[in-house]
Scaffold this active site. Structure first.
Site, PDB file in Angstrom:
ATOM      1  N   LEU A  52      43.200  -0.006 -48.972  1.00  0.00           N
ATOM      2  CA  LEU A  52      44.089   0.399 -49.473  1.00  0.00           C
ATOM      3  C   LEU A  52      45.434   0.970 -48.881  1.00  0.00           C
ATOM      4  O   LEU A  52      45.133   2.294 -48.957  1.00  0.00           O
ATOM      5  CB  LEU A  52      44.143  -0.379 -50.900  1.00  0.00           C
ATOM      6  CG  LEU A  52      43.121  -1.387 -51.607  1.00  0.00           C
ATOM      7  CD1 LEU A  52      43.488  -1.529 -53.443  1.00  0.00           C
ATOM      8  CD2 LEU A  52      43.522  -3.203 -50.759  1.00  0.00           C
ATOM      9  N   HIS A  92      46.232   3.201 -54.289  1.00  0.00           N
ATOM     10  CA  HIS A  92      45.108   4.164 -54.358  1.00  0.00           C
ATOM     11  C   HIS A  92      44.613   4.446 -56.151  1.00  0.00           C
ATOM     12  O   HIS A  92      43.773   4.761 -56.491  1.00  0.00           O
ATOM     13  CB  HIS A  92      44.885   5.581 -53.856  1.00  0.00           C
ATOM     14  CG  HIS A  92      45.130   4.742 -51.991  1.00  0.00           C
ATOM     15  ND1 HIS A  92      44.985   6.043 -51.001  1.00  0.00           N
ATOM     16  CD2 HIS A  92      45.000   3.813 -51.774  1.00  0.00           C
ATOM     17  CE1 HIS A  92      44.955   5.370 -50.025  1.00  0.00           C
ATOM     18  NE2 HIS A  92      44.792   3.925 -50.056  1.00  0.00           N
ATOM     19  N   LYS A 135      42.926   8.381 -46.640  1.00  0.00           N
ATOM     20  CA  LYS A 135      44.161   9.063 -46.714  1.00  0.00           C
ATOM     21  C   LYS A 135      44.729   7.829 -46.447  1.00  0.00           C
ATOM     22  O   LYS A 135      45.149   6.755 -45.770  1.00  0.00           O
ATOM     23  CB  LYS A 135      43.885  10.234 -45.695  1.00  0.00           C
ATOM     24  CG  LYS A 135      43.566   9.761 -44.203  1.00  0.00           C
ATOM     25  CD  LYS A 135      44.786   9.078 -43.338  1.00  0.00           C
ATOM     26  CE  LYS A 135      44.184   7.915 -41.935  1.00  0.00           C
ATOM     27  NZ  LYS A 135      45.328   7.504 -41.523  1.00  0.00           N
ATOM     28  N   ARG A 178      53.246   0.003 -43.186  1.00  0.00           N
ATOM     29  CA  ARG A 178      54.014   1.197 -42.862  1.00  0.00           C
ATOM     30  C   ARG A 178      55.248   1.655 -42.855  1.00  0.00           C
ATOM     31  O   ARG A 178      56.127   2.352 -43.107  1.00  0.00           O
ATOM     32  CB  ARG A 178      53.191   1.708 -41.440  1.00  0.00           C
ATOM     33  CG  ARG A 178      51.679   2.142 -41.875  1.00  0.00           C
ATOM     34  CD  ARG A 178      50.798   2.305 -39.708  1.00  0.00           C
ATOM     35  NE  ARG A 178      49.575   2.479 -39.365  1.00  0.00           N
ATOM     36  CZ  ARG A 178      49.410   1.268 -40.060  1.00  0.00           C
ATOM     37  NH1 ARG A 178      49.340   0.070 -39.861  1.00  0.00           N
ATOM     38  NH2 ARG A 178      47.966   1.492 -39.517  1.00  0.00           N
ATOM     39  N   ASP A 190      50.413   6.759 -43.770  1.00  0.00           N
ATOM     40  CA  ASP A 190      49.801   6.909 -42.490  1.00  0.00           C
ATOM     41  C   ASP A 190      50.259   7.601 -42.073  1.00  0.00           C
ATOM     42  O   ASP A 190      49.369   8.260 -41.241  1.00  0.00           O
ATOM     43  CB  ASP A 190      49.577   5.345 -42.496  1.00  0.00           C
ATOM     44  CG  ASP A 190      48.001   5.093 -41.750  1.00  0.00           C
ATOM     45  OD1 ASP A 190      47.559   5.757 -42.020  1.00  0.00           O
ATOM     46  OD2 ASP A 190      48.344   4.737 -40.708  1.00  0.00           O
TER      47      ASP A 190
END
Length: 215
Positions: free
Chosen positions: A74, A79, A97, A170, A180
């Site tokens: 996700l 997270h 990550k 993003r 990211d």
């Protein structure tokens, strides 16, 4: 006559979220001799169904008793919520990550995993790759490489224009806030110097911003 011990049962994964990276990781899980996928969950039933149809498994949720471990691809801002929820239900956690928005959030995730006695691992593929260990040995040999004095790091996307700037996670400050993309440069740079903090960091100015104020 001695007999071989029985093979261990495969780890049964559930996937929470249908991000593109989950397609790659799901194939790796299915190709592994000791793991399989039994459940996929998504905010959108249609999205989960389409993902399941493409990859050969079906939608399910965290409470599925057949799930041993949960892979969470996700957006970073989600997270902590879902990793803690998975740990509290006794599921091992494989977390995409960057693992959290802050060290404090990661501490919460690790505390939940420790409290429930479940395994935590980050899904940082290149950090766990044998090639990375070889690069580390190369950098450590200053007779061959010399002393590392500066790092120039770039990460970019073929963003596809205005749609990316307006809609991709993003560039959504409430979802990922460029974590990211920026993560790759930061993690690789810190790894190369054994996690010593830099003395100087320089970034390009005058970046193109969207309406949310993100690059």
């Amino acid at each position: 006559m001695a007999t071989d011990p029985p093979a261990p049962a495969p780890v049964r994964f559930g996937i929470v979220g249908c991000a593109n990276i989950a397609r790659k990781v799901s194939r790796a899980i299915l190709h592994s001799p000791n793991s399989t996928i039994v459940a996929v969950g998504s905010r959108s039933a249609a999205k989960a169904a389409a993902f399941a149809a493409e990859n050969g498994f079906y939608d399910a949720v965290l409470d599925d008793p057949d799930v041993d471990a949960v892979y969470i691809p996700l957006p970073t801002s989600l997270h902590r919520l879902w990793a803690v929820a998975a740990a509290q239900r006794g599921k091992h956690v494989l977390l995409e990550k960057p693992v959290a928005l802050s060290a404090a959030e990661l501490d919460e995730i690790l505390a939940a995993c420790e409290s429930s006695r479940v395994q935590y691992i980050d899904a940082t593929m290149w950090m766990h790759h044998p090639r990375t260990a070889e690069m580390e040995a190369f950098l450590a040999d200053q007779r061959r490489f010399g002393r590392l004095q500066a790092i120039h790091s770039i990460f970019s996307y073929n963003c596809g224009g205005q749609d990316f700037l307006e809609n991709d996670i993003r560039v959504k400050p409430d979802l990922d806030a460029l974590g990211d993309a920026g993560w790759y440069c930061i993690r690789a740079s810190l790894w190369a110097v054994n996690y010593r903090l830099p003395k100087t960091v320089t970034a390009l100015k005058d970046a193109e911003l969207n309406e949310a104020g993100e690059i």
